[in-house]
Design a protein around this motif. Structure first.
Motif, short mmCIF file in Angstrom:
data_model
loop_
_atom_site.label_atom_id
_atom_site.label_comp_id
_atom_site.label_asym_id
_atom_site.label_seq_id
_atom_site.Cartn_x
_atom_site.Cartn_y
_atom_site.Cartn_z
N TYR A 49 0.83 -1.20 0.00
CA TYR A 49 0.00 0.00 0.00
C TYR A 49 0.87 1.25 0.00
O TYR A 49 0.63 2.18 -0.76
CB TYR A 49 -0.93 -0.01 1.22
N ARG A 51 3.93 1.52 -1.10
CA ARG A 51 4.58 1.61 -2.41
C ARG A 51 3.64 2.21 -3.44
O ARG A 51 4.02 3.06 -4.23
CB ARG A 51 5.04 0.23 -2.85
N ARG A 52 2.38 1.76 -3.42
CA ARG A 52 1.40 2.28 -4.37
C ARG A 52 1.19 3.77 -4.15
O ARG A 52 1.12 4.54 -5.11
CB ARG A 52 0.07 1.54 -4.22
N GLN A 53 1.12 4.21 -2.90
CA GLN A 53 0.93 5.62 -2.60
C GLN A 53 2.14 6.44 -3.05
O GLN A 53 1.98 7.52 -3.61
CB GLN A 53 0.67 5.83 -1.11
N LYS A 56 2.12 6.70 -6.81
CA LYS A 56 1.09 7.62 -7.24
C LYS A 56 1.57 9.06 -7.08
O LYS A 56 1.37 9.89 -7.95
CB LYS A 56 -0.18 7.40 -6.41
N GLN A 62 -0.31 3.25 -12.89
CA GLN A 62 -1.14 2.35 -12.10
C GLN A 62 -1.75 1.31 -13.03
O GLN A 62 -2.02 1.57 -14.19
CB GLN A 62 -2.26 3.12 -11.40
N GLY A 69 5.93 -2.91 -11.50
CA GLY A 69 5.55 -1.71 -12.21
C GLY A 69 6.03 -1.67 -13.65
O GLY A 69 6.20 -0.60 -14.21
#
Length: 116
Positions: A49, A51-53, A56, A62, A69
């Motif tokens: 989570y 890493r995704r933030q 972003k 995404q 990625g």
């Protein structure tokens, strides 16, 4: 140390504290083998989570479908945001090539650059 470095360091220390806090609380309430499994089950999704933030915020893609990625090449952007491949340029004469030695001057020295 500039403001960004201080903010980055404070953020990293905060997350290290959160991870240690989770590990200590789970370790207090559960016995060893179960606590290890629970800690891993909490830390890995939390890290993904985070890493995704971060991606972003950095403008990363995404929904690429790849765990890393899209870094493996595939031409779809990925970590470096390039749509093309990797090109090599001779350091001596500047010729673009993908061979072991430059076809123009025979030099083996080359630099890599991403195509845009």
């Amino acid at each position: 140390m500039d403001d960004n470095s201080k903010r980055f360091l404070a953020n990293q220390l905060l997350w290290i504290g959160i991870y240690f806090g989770i590990a200590i609380v789970v370790g207090i309430f559960l016995d060893f083998p179960i606590s290890l499994i629970v800690i891993i089950a909490i830390i890995i999704p939390l890290s993904l989570y985070r890493r995704r933030q971060i991606m972003k915020r950095m403008g990363g893609q995404q929904g690429t479908g790849s765990f890393f990625g899209g870094i493996r090449g595939g031409g779809g952007g990925g970590m470096f945001g390039s749509k093309g491949g990797l090109s090599y340029y001779c350091i001596s004469c500047g010729t673009k090539h993908n061979q072991a030695e430059c076809p123009k001057c025979g030099s083996r020295m080359k630099r890599a650059a991403f195509d845009s």
